[in-house]
Design a protein around this motif. Structure first.
Motif, PDB file in Angstrom:
ATOM      1  N   ARG A 226      38.583 107.235  32.087  1.00 32.73           N
ATOM      2  CA  ARG A 226      39.025 106.193  31.157  1.00 32.73           C
ATOM      3  C   ARG A 226      37.917 105.182  30.883  1.00 32.73           C
ATOM      4  N   SER A 227      37.197 104.799  31.918  1.00 28.53           N
ATOM      5  CA  SER A 227      36.082 103.868  31.716  1.00 28.53           C
ATOM      6  C   SER A 227      34.966 104.521  30.901  1.00 28.53           C
ATOM      7  N   VAL A 229      35.416 106.844  28.593  1.00 32.43           N
ATOM      8  CA  VAL A 229      35.914 106.889  27.216  1.00 32.43           C
ATOM      9  C   VAL A 229      35.801 105.529  26.559  1.00 32.43           C
ATOM     10  N   SER A 230      36.148 104.478  27.281  1.00 34.15           N
ATOM     11  CA  SER A 230      36.027 103.121  26.725  1.00 34.15           C
ATOM     12  C   SER A 230      34.577 102.791  26.390  1.00 34.15           C
ATOM     13  N   MET A 231      33.652 103.197  27.259  1.00 35.55           N
ATOM     14  CA  MET A 231      32.238 102.941  27.000  1.00 35.55           C
ATOM     15  C   MET A 231      31.750 103.698  25.776  1.00 35.55           C
ATOM     16  N   LEU A 232      32.146 104.966  25.649  1.00 38.92           N
ATOM     17  CA  LEU A 232      31.711 105.753  24.488  1.00 38.92           C
ATOM     18  C   LEU A 232      32.306 105.219  23.193  1.00 38.92           C
ATOM     19  N   VAL A 233      33.562 104.784  23.237  1.00 40.56           N
ATOM     20  CA  VAL A 233      34.190 104.227  22.036  1.00 40.56           C
ATOM     21  C   VAL A 233      33.500 102.934  21.617  1.00 40.56           C
ATOM     22  N   GLN A 234      33.200 102.070  22.582  1.00 41.80           N
ATOM     23  CA  GLN A 234      32.503 100.817  22.254  1.00 41.80           C
ATOM     24  C   GLN A 234      31.086 101.083  21.773  1.00 41.80           C
ATOM     25  N   THR A 235      30.421 102.055  22.374  1.00 40.52           N
ATOM     26  CA  THR A 235      29.068 102.394  21.926  1.00 40.52           C
ATOM     27  C   THR A 235      29.078 102.900  20.494  1.00 40.52           C
ATOM     28  N   ASP A 236      30.049 103.747  20.176  1.00 42.49           N
ATOM     29  CA  ASP A 236      30.152 104.260  18.813  1.00 42.49           C
ATOM     30  C   ASP A 236      30.556 103.170  17.827  1.00 42.49           C
ATOM     31  N   LYS A 237      31.323 102.208  18.297  1.00 42.54           N
ATOM     32  CA  LYS A 237      31.805 101.141  17.410  1.00 42.54           C
ATOM     33  C   LYS A 237      30.716 100.132  17.096  1.00 42.54           C
ATOM     34  N   PHE A 238      29.933  99.753  18.101  1.00 40.99           N
ATOM     35  CA  PHE A 238      28.920  98.712  17.921  1.00 40.99           C
ATOM     36  C   PHE A 238      27.538  99.278  17.608  1.00 40.99           C
ATOM     37  N   GLY A 239      27.359 100.594  17.685  1.00 40.86           N
ATOM     38  CA  GLY A 239      26.090 101.199  17.305  1.00 40.86           C
ATOM     39  C   GLY A 239      24.981 101.038  18.316  1.00 40.86           C
ATOM     40  N   THR A 240      25.303 100.851  19.581  1.00 46.19           N
ATOM     41  CA  THR A 240      24.270 100.721  20.609  1.00 46.19           C
ATOM     42  C   THR A 240      23.751 102.107  21.014  1.00 46.19           C
ATOM     43  N   SER A 241      22.732 102.103  21.862  1.00 44.39           N
ATOM     44  CA  SER A 241      22.113 103.351  22.291  1.00 44.39           C
ATOM     45  C   SER A 241      23.060 104.130  23.210  1.00 44.39           C
TER      46      SER A 241
END
Length: 305
Positions: A226-227, A229-241
């Motif tokens: 779950r953590s 998935v949350s990290m990947l979703v936030q990364t995809d949302k904010f455009g970070t590396s």
């Protein structure tokens, strides 16, 4: 009356054989049947899925489904049970019906064995208690299988993240990297790789990546997933590396795994107290003090008379 008593053991044996065959079939082919079926649909080849066997297996499944049809069904309870079965690796459409039939069949079998003079004298209260225990036992077994599968996924996640970081840094996209990791680690961590293959199949079917990742977290029920998935979703949302975020998260997950191992090692001493006190120490006392106690009784016994 005599014929009925003679037929009861035979009926119990037949029903027990059906139950054992159903359990063996579901446990043998439950975890990867849906994945193989979907891969077969993608590649255009037919792969034999769960509960597609003919003959004896098909008859067993149909019998258990008919037995399960008599059980009362609550929508909320069925949803929880379906989620538990998915977490344990049983994703077939018929898995829920077979499980309900198996649970009800075990309860009826336990009641029949103790309420009739097959094994012991009839005892209705004991039969009711055994029936309730048999009814709850199947749910306990599924819960145990789900926890074991979650533990295997939790152990394999750091290795998958390390390979995922290498794949992303090598130039692969996130979807291709997930597919590559699923192919490479399929032998070492089959449960985790099966879930990663399902992500790719959902993406190929047109589902959004965010929804596919959330489905992964819901299917596994593992907090580390779950953590992730949350990290990947936030990364995809904010455009970070993605590569840098995965590297940091992989270090965090590996640290958690090491801390869990240290915690388990620290609990070993406490868990060893009960076997030592109740199993090993009495044997040592019998060996060391036993001969002296026998000699003491032999010497002082006649003096007390």
């Amino acid at each position: 009356m005599t014929q009925g008593i003679v037929l009861l053991p035979l009926l119990a044996f037949v029903f027990g054989s059906l139950v054992v065959a159903a359990v063996a079939m579901v446990v043998r082919s439950g975890s990867g049947a849906t994945i193989e079926q979907r891969l077969g649909e993608v590649t255009g080849t037919h792969v034999k899925g769960l509960l597609e066997d003919t003959g004896y297996d098909r008859l067993t499944v149909d019998t258990l489904k008919k037995i399960g049809s008599f059980a009362p069904k609550s929508p909320s309870e069925m949803g929880k049970l379906q989620k538990k079965l998915v977490t344990a690796g049983f994703r077939s459409n018929e898995a829920l019906a077979v499980f309900i039939g198996l649970r009800l069949g075990l309860a009826l079998l336990a009641f029949a064995l103790l309420a009739t003079p097959v094994i012991i004298s009839p005892n209705v209260p004991m039969a009711l208690g055994a029936s309730a225990f048999a009814y709850l036992l199947s749910g306990m077994v599924v819960g145990r299988l789900a926890k074991k599968r979650q533990h295997r996924i939790r152990l394999g996640l750091p290795d998958a993240l390390d390979l995922l970081v290498v794949s992303v840094e090598a130039g692969l996209g996130l979807d291709q990297a997930i597919q590559r990791v699923a192919e490479e680690l399929g032998f070492a961590h089959p449960d985790l790789c099966d879930e990663m293959r399902l992500i790719n199949l959902e993406l190929r079917a047109g589902k959004n990546r965010v929804d596919a990742l959330h489905n992964l977290a819901d299917r596994t029920g593992v907090e580390d997933v779950r953590s992730l998935v949350s990290m990947l979703v936030q990364t995809d949302k904010f455009g970070t590396s993605v590569a840098q975020s995965l590297r940091v998260h992989a270090d965090t997950v590996r640290t958690k795994r090491r801390q869990r191992a240290e915690e388990a090692a620290a609990k070993t001493g406490v868990k060893m107290v009960f076997p030592l006190v109740f199993c090993i120490f009495p044997a040592i006392w019998v060996v060391t003090i036993g001969p002296a106690a026998i000699k003491f009784i032999q010497v002082l016994g006649p003096m007390t008379k």
